[in-house]
Design a protein around this motif. Structure first.
Motif: not given
Length: 288
Positions: A117-121, A175-179, A203-216
């Motif tokens: 659902a993410a436009r940048n992906v 929705k929250l994850f995509s945002e 995406h695995r090494f560039g985006i995931l480390p940034q969003i994991v704390p938010v998702m948790v």
């Protein structure tokens, strides 16, 4: 004369002020903005007044009901489980289990949907818009409605409650994850790709480390929220503490109602404290 007034930019702006006013009259029309602001405020107030009238909002009814509410509170003292303490503890554990399993499974399922659902992906507009509308559909149906649907499909019990929370939370998490993914910094992704990595690795090494704390953090919050939701959906037969709570209210066993409410408050408070510590540990900040 100040430095700002004598700067070339200020002089240029002063020279072209008349031209700017002529080209963009709306931007310089203070009266128009005031009128629009007043009209918006009047519309909000008018809509609120209409809603109060249409929904039969009555201060007098609240005032007359205060005495009755006070009588109920007196009858709730002291809170007592009577002879059902073990039954209530089992039901409360079942409620926490429903919330935990439903939240966990929903987060796992929603994780790939967040990327889709993410436009940048996913630059393909048909894919990410279609996924977003699917998530909106799931999120648009309240958990209680999902509980009624699943009770009709799989029967009474906690399994229906787990399915209800899963269906509702997939839409919310997606929705929250995509945002979170869309607001992530793209520079690490570009760095991974420029170093020879694939787009998936980016995406695995560039985006995931940034969003994991938010998702948790979001999952932990929803776990706490779903503990309360599991209480409500139990009233319609989806398992948990809601069943004995509804029965105690129906039979006016108010001391038992007070005990159950206090039990729910204690459990939610404990979950909130534990979640806060986990969240701060994940984001690397000390809990206060």
């Amino acid at each position: 004369m100040t430095a700002a007034a004598t700067s070339p930019l200020a002089a240029l702006a002063a020279e072209n002020l008349d031209r700017l006013r002529a080209a963009h009259p709306a931007a310089f029309d203070d009266r128009r903005r005031l009128v629009l602001g007043a009209a918006a405020a009047a519309a909000v107030v008018g809509l609120a007044a209409f809603a109060l009238w249409y929904l039969d909002f009555s201060i007098l009814a609240i005032w007359n009901g205060v005495g009755r509410l006070g009588g109920f509170l007196v009858l709730m003292i002291p809170p007592s489980p009577d002879r059902y303490l073990w039954t209530y503890l089992q039901a409360m554990a079942e409620t926490v289990g429903i919330a935990y399993l439903g939240t966990l499974v929903a987060a796992i399922i929603a994780f790939p949907f967040g990327f889709l659902a993410a436009r940048n992906v996913i630059p393909n507009v048909f894919v990410h818009v279609g996924v977003r509308r699917f998530l909106d559909t799931l999120r648009g149906v309240d958990t209680l409605i999902w509980a009624l649907i699943w009770v009709s499909v799989v029967g009474l019990g906690p399994f229906a409650g787990v399915l209800a929370i899963i269906c509702s939370d997939i839409g919310a998490f997606g929705k929250l994850f995509s945002e979170a993914i869309e607001t992530a910094d793209r520079r690490p992704v570009e760095g991974v790709i420029s170093a020879g990595g694939s787009r998936l690795a980016g995406h695995r090494f560039g985006i995931l480390p940034q969003i994991v704390p938010v998702m948790v953090s979001q999952v932990l919050y929803y776990f706490e929220s779903n503990t309360r939701s599991a209480t409500i959906i139990g009233i319609v037969g989806a398992g948990g503490i809601g069943i004995p709570l509804a029965e105690a209210i129906r039979t006016l066993e108010l001391q038992q109602v007070a005990f159950l409410v206090l039990m729910i408050l204690v459990v939610v408070t404990v979950i909130d404290l534990v979640s806060s510590r986990i969240r701060f540990a994940v984001i690397g900040k000390p809990a206060h």
